[in-house]
Design an enzyme around this catalytic site. Structure first.
Site, PDB file in Angstrom:
ATOM      1  N   GLU A 133     102.082 -33.114  14.968  1.00 50.14           N
ATOM      2  CA  GLU A 133     100.728 -33.571  15.295  1.00 50.14           C
ATOM      3  C   GLU A 133      99.811 -33.332  14.095  1.00 50.14           C
ATOM      4  OE1 GLU A 133      98.567 -35.363  16.703  1.00 50.14           O
ATOM      5  OE2 GLU A 133      98.356 -34.579  18.741  1.00 50.14           O
ATOM      6  N   ASP A 134      98.765 -34.154  13.967  1.00 51.48           N
ATOM      7  CA  ASP A 134      97.833 -33.954  12.851  1.00 51.48           C
ATOM      8  C   ASP A 134      96.805 -32.866  13.158  1.00 51.48           C
ATOM      9  OD1 ASP A 134      96.625 -35.518  14.803  1.00 51.48           O
ATOM     10  OD2 ASP A 134      95.599 -36.855  13.408  1.00 51.48           O
ATOM     11  N   ASP A 137      92.601 -30.344  18.847  1.00 57.90           N
ATOM     12  CA  ASP A 137      91.158 -30.162  19.034  1.00 57.90           C
ATOM     13  C   ASP A 137      90.953 -29.306  20.297  1.00 57.90           C
ATOM     14  OD1 ASP A 137      88.396 -30.439  19.484  1.00 57.90           O
ATOM     15  OD2 ASP A 137      88.343 -32.433  18.616  1.00 57.90           O
ATOM     16  N   PHE A 186      83.978 -32.540  12.203  1.00 53.90           N
ATOM     17  CA  PHE A 186      84.825 -33.730  12.305  1.00 53.90           C
ATOM     18  C   PHE A 186      85.361 -34.065  10.923  1.00 53.90           C
ATOM     19  CE2 PHE A 186      86.143 -38.098  13.012  1.00 53.90           C
ATOM     20  CZ  PHE A 186      86.763 -37.983  14.253  1.00 53.90           C
ATOM     21  N   ARG A 199      92.012 -43.285   6.925  1.00 57.73           N
ATOM     22  CA  ARG A 199      93.435 -42.911   6.882  1.00 57.73           C
ATOM     23  C   ARG A 199      93.980 -43.034   5.448  1.00 57.73           C
ATOM     24  NH1 ARG A 199      95.015 -42.341  12.294  1.00 57.73           N
ATOM     25  NH2 ARG A 199      94.273 -43.911  13.750  1.00 57.73           N
TER      26      ARG A 199
END
Length: 217
Positions: A133-134, A137, A186, A199
């Site tokens: 996973e990146d 959160d 963010f 991206r």
């Protein structure tokens, strides 16, 4: 399992001036600072590859990439694992699979998780699964995915996330392997997006107010 050690980026970390790095011209006004330079991401990913090899033993691993944000981290992590397979005594056979989850609109998690794809998760039955996973959160998305996977009775499931966000909205979930713990900002770049933009940025950066407005859905 004990909590994974990781690089902790403190709340008062200012990051780096954009002028110190190569930033695509089309994003020059959309970012505040470089937060995690690409070279540091790569070094940390190399170490995570070693920790994963150690932690998952000599078993066949199915590496499950969470798209779209995880694709860069996934590719680089697998390259490092393949290098370890070639150059060390320990060698792990790996196969790959992909799942796409969606839970964001603009910079807010919607709380609703859409699973796009993942029809063939029955192939994970009895396997040792590494979810890549990146960013974690709130942790709700990953908890949903983990409970979905349990229906297919994998032998073992471990999660590696490049980033974990320190946020009051967290449900307390923590992955098995973590690259960096970051403040509640963010961040974009290295395949992490804001409404599909950023991206194509090598570094992880903090988006500016101008960038939020410009690419708002």
């Amino acid at each position: 399992m004990a909590a994974s050690k990781c690089v902790v980026i403190t709340d008062d970390e200012q990051g780096y001036d954009l002028d110190l790095f190569c930033i695509p011209k089309h994003y020059s006004n959309d970012l505040e600072r470089v937060y995690i330079p690409h070279g540091l991401i790569m070094d940390r990913t190399e170490r995570l590859a070693r920790d994963i090899m150690k932690g998952m033993g000599n078993h066949h691993i199915v590496a499950l990439c969470v798209l779209k944000g995880g694709y860069k981290f996934f590719a680089d992590l697998l390259d490092y694992i393949k290098a370890l397979n070639r150059n060390s005594d320990q060698s792990i056979p790996m196969t790959v699979d992909f799942i796409r989850l969606k839970s964001y609109c603009n910079d807010q998690s919607t709380g609703e998780i859409k699973v796009i794809g993942g029809d063939n998760l029955s192939t994970l039955t009895g396997k040792n699964v590494l979810i890549v996973e990146d960013i974690i959160d709130t942790g709700k998305t990953m908890q949903t995915l983990l409970s979905m996977l349990q229906d297919y009775k994998p032998n073992m499931v471990k999660v590696v996330s490049l980033l974990v966000k320190r946020t009051p909205r967290s449900v307390g979930y923590r992955p098995d392997f973590v690259g960096f713990e970051v403040p509640d900002k963010f961040v974009v770049g290295y395949a992490l997006d804001y409404n599909e933009y950023f991206r194509d940025l090598n570094h992880i950066c903090v988006i500016s107010e101008k960038g939020r407005e410009k690419y708002k859905a």
